[in-house]
Write a protein that holds these residues in place. Structure first.
Motif, PDB file in Angstrom:
ATOM      1  N   ILE A  68       0.862  -1.178   0.000  1.00  0.00           N
ATOM      2  CA  ILE A  68       0.000   0.000   0.000  1.00  0.00           C
ATOM      3  C   ILE A  68       0.901   1.231   0.000  1.00  0.00           C
ATOM      4  CG2 ILE A  68      -1.811   1.253   1.211  1.00  0.00           C
ATOM      5  CD1 ILE A  68      -2.655  -1.501   2.398  1.00  0.00           C
ATOM      6  N   VAL A  69       0.771   2.014  -1.069  1.00  0.00           N
ATOM      7  CA  VAL A  69       1.647   3.165  -1.294  1.00  0.00           C
ATOM      8  C   VAL A  69       0.803   4.435  -1.302  1.00  0.00           C
ATOM      9  CG1 VAL A  69       3.256   4.207  -2.948  1.00  0.00           C
ATOM     10  CG2 VAL A  69       3.188   1.728  -2.685  1.00  0.00           C
ATOM     11  N   LYS A  70       1.297   5.484  -0.658  1.00  0.00           N
ATOM     12  CA  LYS A  70       0.635   6.795  -0.684  1.00  0.00           C
ATOM     13  C   LYS A  70       1.032   7.498  -1.978  1.00  0.00           C
ATOM     14  CE  LYS A  70      -1.224   7.592   3.509  1.00  0.00           C
ATOM     15  NZ  LYS A  70      -2.650   7.678   3.662  1.00  0.00           N
ATOM     16  N   GLU A  71       0.022   7.793  -2.810  1.00  0.00           N
ATOM     17  CA  GLU A  71       0.260   8.511  -4.062  1.00  0.00           C
ATOM     18  C   GLU A  71      -0.785   9.603  -4.197  1.00  0.00           C
ATOM     19  OE1 GLU A  71       0.209   5.690  -7.274  1.00  0.00           O
ATOM     20  OE2 GLU A  71       2.111   4.790  -6.679  1.00  0.00           O
ATOM     21  N   GLY A  72      -0.345  10.831  -4.192  1.00  0.00           N
ATOM     22  CA  GLY A  72      -1.272  11.958  -4.329  1.00  0.00           C
ATOM     23  C   GLY A  72      -2.272  12.027  -3.201  1.00  0.00           C
ATOM     24  N   GLY A  73      -1.876  11.662  -1.997  1.00  0.00           N
ATOM     25  CA  GLY A  73      -2.770  11.703  -0.842  1.00  0.00           C
ATOM     26  C   GLY A  73      -3.714  10.518  -0.728  1.00  0.00           C
ATOM     27  N   LYS A  74      -3.632   9.566  -1.650  1.00  0.00           N
ATOM     28  CA  LYS A  74      -4.497   8.392  -1.620  1.00  0.00           C
ATOM     29  C   LYS A  74      -3.670   7.124  -1.449  1.00  0.00           C
ATOM     30  CE  LYS A  74      -8.068  10.203  -4.697  1.00  0.00           C
ATOM     31  NZ  LYS A  74      -8.827   9.958  -5.933  1.00  0.00           N
ATOM     32  N   ASP A  75      -4.295   6.089  -0.881  1.00  0.00           N
ATOM     33  CA  ASP A  75      -3.654   4.785  -0.776  1.00  0.00           C
ATOM     34  C   ASP A  75      -3.871   4.012  -2.072  1.00  0.00           C
ATOM     35  OD1 ASP A  75      -2.790   5.224   1.796  1.00  0.00           O
ATOM     36  OD2 ASP A  75      -4.434   4.139   2.751  1.00  0.00           O
ATOM     37  N   VAL A  76      -2.778   3.545  -2.674  1.00  0.00           N
ATOM     38  CA  VAL A  76      -2.840   2.749  -3.894  1.00  0.00           C
ATOM     39  C   VAL A  76      -2.270   1.370  -3.580  1.00  0.00           C
ATOM     40  CG1 VAL A  76      -2.073   2.555  -6.291  1.00  0.00           C
ATOM     41  CG2 VAL A  76      -2.572   4.807  -5.323  1.00  0.00           C
ATOM     42  N   LYS A  77      -3.010   0.315  -3.941  1.00  0.00           N
ATOM     43  CA  LYS A  77      -2.575  -1.060  -3.685  1.00  0.00           C
ATOM     44  C   LYS A  77      -1.876  -1.628  -4.900  1.00  0.00           C
ATOM     45  CE  LYS A  77      -6.553  -2.121  -0.893  1.00  0.00           C
ATOM     46  NZ  LYS A  77      -7.793  -2.872  -0.894  1.00  0.00           N
ATOM     47  N   TYR A  78      -0.721  -2.228  -4.652  1.00  0.00           N
ATOM     48  CA  TYR A  78       0.032  -2.965  -5.658  1.00  0.00           C
ATOM     49  C   TYR A  78       0.092  -4.411  -5.181  1.00  0.00           C
ATOM     50  CZ  TYR A  78       1.688   1.466  -7.616  1.00  0.00           C
ATOM     51  OH  TYR A  78       1.767   2.711  -8.199  1.00  0.00           O
ATOM     52  N   TYR A  79      -0.485  -5.329  -5.944  1.00  0.00           N
ATOM     53  CA  TYR A  79      -0.508  -6.737  -5.572  1.00  0.00           C
ATOM     54  C   TYR A  79       0.769  -7.413  -6.070  1.00  0.00           C
ATOM     55  CZ  TYR A  79      -5.325  -5.779  -4.444  1.00  0.00           C
ATOM     56  OH  TYR A  79      -6.458  -5.242  -3.881  1.00  0.00           O
ATOM     57  N   LEU A  80       1.435  -8.148  -5.178  1.00  0.00           N
ATOM     58  CA  LEU A  80       2.672  -8.808  -5.530  1.00  0.00           C
ATOM     59  C   LEU A  80       2.388 -10.173  -6.155  1.00  0.00           C
ATOM     60  CD1 LEU A  80       3.562  -6.588  -3.542  1.00  0.00           C
ATOM     61  CD2 LEU A  80       5.288  -8.162  -2.706  1.00  0.00           C
ATOM     62  N   ASP A  81       2.979 -10.435  -7.293  1.00  0.00           N
ATOM     63  CA  ASP A  81       2.884 -11.739  -7.934  1.00  0.00           C
ATOM     64  C   ASP A  81       4.029 -12.586  -7.385  1.00  0.00           C
ATOM     65  OD1 ASP A  81       0.737 -10.767  -9.353  1.00  0.00           O
ATOM     66  OD2 ASP A  81       1.839 -10.487 -11.221  1.00  0.00           O
TER      67      ASP A  81
END
Length: 113
Positions: free
Chosen positions: A58-71
């Protein structure tokens, strides 16, 4: 003599032609690799999104939480025990792609802080 020169020239052209394409593809692949920092979490235990343990960053980008799923291998990964029950700060490096309208990291390299 002429045949030998022609064969040598043709052989060289084939090697250069195929070799150039291989190098271009590798350079493009490296361009897509990103290094992301955020909170590593379990997609089953913490997010309740999957039936089996997996990982998301979960990364903060532009004030929002963005989820990156790991393969990755999910619960079989060495770092899974550290992030299954509680989120941990981590840095993940890998190729970011979009699958099913979700961001994924292919071939992730995870570093727990």
């Amino acid at each position: 003599m002429l045949r030998a020169a022609l064969a040598l020239t043709l052989g060289f052209a084939v090697v250069v032609g195929f070799g150039g394409n291989g190098f271009t593809a590798k350079a493009e692949d490296k361009k897509d690799v990103k290094k992301l920092e955020g909170k590593l979490t379990c997609t089953k235990c913490a997010l309740s999104e999957t039936d089996k343990c997996g990982h998301a960053l979960i990364v903060k980008e532009g004030g929002k939480d963005v989820k990156y799923y790991l393969d990755d291998k999910g619960g079989a990964e060495k770092y899974h025990g550290k992030c299954c029950k509680a989120d941990v700060d981590a840095t993940v490096t890998g190729k970011v792609v979009e699958k099913d309208k979700k961001k994924h990291i292919e071939e992730p390299k995870v570093e727990i802080k």
